[in-house]
Design a protein around this motif. Structure first.
Motif, PDB file in Angstrom:
ATOM      1  N   ARG A  43       0.832  -1.206   0.000  1.00 50.66           N
ATOM      2  CA  ARG A  43       0.000   0.000   0.000  1.00 50.66           C
ATOM      3  C   ARG A  43       0.869   1.258   0.000  1.00 50.66           C
ATOM      4  O   ARG A  43       0.545   2.248  -0.653  1.00 50.66           O
ATOM      5  N   SER A 101      -3.276  -0.332  -5.193  1.00 49.86           N
ATOM      6  CA  SER A 101      -4.612  -0.366  -4.621  1.00 49.86           C
ATOM      7  C   SER A 101      -5.003  -1.798  -4.279  1.00 49.86           C
ATOM      8  O   SER A 101      -4.285  -2.759  -4.560  1.00 49.86           O
ATOM      9  N   PRO A 124      -5.232   4.607  -0.233  1.00 49.30           N
ATOM     10  CA  PRO A 124      -4.687   4.230  -1.526  1.00 49.30           C
ATOM     11  C   PRO A 124      -5.764   4.209  -2.575  1.00 49.30           C
ATOM     12  O   PRO A 124      -6.948   4.182  -2.286  1.00 49.30           O
ATOM     13  N   TRP A 137      -4.681  -2.320   6.913  1.00 49.68           N
ATOM     14  CA  TRP A 137      -5.171  -1.157   6.170  1.00 49.68           C
ATOM     15  C   TRP A 137      -6.281  -0.472   6.960  1.00 49.68           C
ATOM     16  O   TRP A 137      -6.320   0.755   7.081  1.00 49.68           O
TER      17      TRP A 137
END
Length: 581
Positions: free
Chosen positions: A39, A44, A121, A383
């Motif tokens: 990331r 992505s 992202p 994330w």
């Protein structure tokens, strides 16, 4: 026996414990943080899903084949050394992958430059935020101005880079962006130019709508912009990452299986396999210590060794150093020298056994689904935590909590399986995993993930204990290990591969919240089906040889002993004929 160093069991177990400990530290340096590093490179979610899915697929296919070759040609020690030294070099190749053009680098540099902007992202939802320390408050009647950082009151260079990097990113609704992004008023021409970049990116979005399907873009244009990768960026970032990851996995995948087979055969030769069962504890201890240590090191070395590179580089340098240390330990790792190669038909027999036992088929489907769901946590939980402000130290601590919970629950393994049965423990593990996924979808702060991680002791530890016990019950003598390898390598690894491929595109089309809630629903539906189907399946026919051979002399006459032996021979012949047929 102790005079021959080849069969010094105490020394062999000591080296094996140290090897598992060091390998646990080695795995913890990179494995939990690999997707976070991808990331940082600007990839992505769908591209990260493709990379991780390919990685799991290579491991599932290559590890058994490479293990078979090493056993057949008696080159196990050479493979151990080659795998460790080769992976140390291959891991450093990831350092050479360039970030996408214009991607802002996430570096805090020990706080010397303030708190960095949090930018999602490409392919994920959420608005970029710039933390409050970036701006100074101004007296009433005056607009806020950027904090001075040098001659004059102009913005710092890294601030301009962060703002200029927003052009290629999808952000949340305009109203959300206005409330979460604090932008200074017009002060200097430099700031006006930076704000024009931000405004040009926000102008592409319809008011009050998530940019999932903008009305003024065709489907092809929408996909191209959501993925956010130019042809040049795809060539230099994605393709290089894919090539390096595949090469790295080819070197790393066979290590654990080759080491386990070598140690098991070594202990089996001297009838000491009972001491093999608890060695996994040392690997978990190494992972728990390593994941906390590497995150603390990353926090201290934020700006080392490159001032403009991703902070994840420290993970790869540490991985290579620990791999070299593990290679030194592997020189003394116990490898049986004069051992007849294991017959290859045992793997084929394990496949035949799996096809003829409905309970094992149901278990294989459960393990495959478990791998698919677990991959969403392995790939994208960090994330999600990063979007809520968690540091890498908190991420490492969350992994350590799950591992330590499993270690603390292990003394109660036998009692748990006896009280709840294998099916009950498996149902409890699947239910806890579903609860974790649902909890992840409601994260609200940087620390909120920590309380639920203790459930990993059940959703990871107890669940796999039940799977192993079910495999042992359904296996015939000599097929326990081939079946266990098949379940953990092929079915679980294949599920992780498919889950990575699908999960990345779900995150692109929707978001992480939808992904985790969908996985929770799928697990609960499968849990209901599993609990309703499993008791109705016929049990596989299995001969208990130990009971047949245990004949009490005081209660059995000579004629009864003869008939017992004849019955045993007949049963063994029937099983052999059914296998040949």
């Amino acid at each position: 026996m102790s005079a021959n160093p080849q069969w010094d069991v105490s020394r062999a177990l000591g080296v094996a414990r140290l090897f598992h400990l060091v390998c646990g530290v080695r795995d913890a340096c990179v494995a939990p943080f690999l997707t976070l590093y991808l990331r940082q490179l600007g990839l992505s979610a769908p591209w990260v899903g493709i990379l991780m899915g390919t990685k799991h697929l290579v491991a599932a296919c290559w590890a058994p084949f490479c293990t078979f070759l090493a056993r057949s040609y008696q080159k196990r020690r050479m493979l151990l050394l080659g795998s460790l030294l080769g992976s140390a070099g291959a891991g450093l190749l990831m350092v050479l992958v360039p970030p996408l053009d214009g991607h802002p680098v996430d570096r805090a540099c020990n706080g010397s430059h303030g708190v960095p902007a949090t930018v999602p992202p490409r392919g994920t939802t959420g608005a970029p935020t710039i933390s409050a320390p970036e701006w100074t408050s101004s007296p009433p009647g005056r607009t806020a101005t950027p904090e001075a950082s040098g001659p004059g009151n102009g913005p710092r260079q890294d601030d301009l880079e962060r703002l200029s990097g927003l052009r290629g990113y999808w952000v949340g609704p305009i109203e959300e962006a206005r409330t979460t992004t604090r932008v200074p008023g017009p002060g200097t021409s430099a700031w006006e130019g930076a704000l024009e970049v931000v405004n040009s990116a926000l102008a592409l979005l319809p008011l009050g709508r998530v940019p999932g399907a903008p009305a003024n873009l065709s489907v092809a244009e929408e996909e191209a912009q959501v993925l956010g990768l130019s042809l040049e960026g795809l060539r230099w970032t994605f393709i290089l990452s894919l090539g390096f990851l595949v090469f790295w996995e080819l070197l790393t995948a066979p290590l654990e299986q080759v080491a386990d087979d070598s140690l098991y055969e070594y202990l089996d030769f001297v009838d000491a396999t009972d001491r093999y069962r608890n060695l996994w504890v040392w690997r978990l201890l190494g992972m728990a210590a390593g994941v906390c240590g590497i995150t603390a090191l990353v926090g201290q070395l934020d700006c080392f060794p490159m001032t403009n590179g991703p902070r994840g580089l420290v993970h790869f340098y540490s991985y290579s150093l620990v791999s070299i240390l593990a290679s030194l330990v592997s020189i003394a790792f116990p490898v049986p020298l004069s051992r007849r190669p294991e017959p290859s038909y045992k793997t084929v027999k394990a496949l035949s056994l799996l096809g003829g036992d409905a309970r094992l088929v149901l278990l294989a489907l459960t393990v495959f689904l478990l791998g698919a769901v677990a991959s969403t946590v392995q790939n994208f939980l960090f994330w999600h935590m990063k979007d809520h402000g968690s540091s890498e130290l908190i991420m490492g601590f969350s992994v350590a909590l799950s591992l330590l919970g499993e270690l603390l629950l292990h003394p109660f393994k036998a009692a748990l399986l006896k009280k709840l049965s294998r099916v009950g423990v498996m149902g409890l593990g699947l239910g806890c995993l579903a609860g974790q996924l649902l909890y992840y979808s409601f994260l609200w702060s940087w620390w909120s993930v920590l309380p639920v991680q203790i459930l990993g002791a059940i959703s990871r530890g107890a669940l796999w204990w039940a799977v192993a016990a079910s495999i042992e019950e359904g296996a015939t003598p000599g097929t326990e290990r081939p079946l266990g390898t098949m379940f953990q390598g092929h079915f679980y690894g294949g599920g992780c591969s498919l889950g990575s491929f699908v999960g990345g595109f779900v995150v692109m089309r929707f978001n992480l919240v939808v992904l985790y809630r969908s996985c929770c629903v799928i697990l609960l539906v499968w849990l209901a089906l599993f609990l309703s189907i499993q008791p109705r399946l016929p049990k596989g026919r299995k001969i208990n040889y130990s009971k047949l051979l245990a004949v009490e002399g005081s209660d059995t006459s000579d004629s009864e002993q003869g008939s017992e032996r004849d019955w045993l021979v007949k049963a063994m012949k029937e099983e052999h004929s059914s296998w040949k047929g």
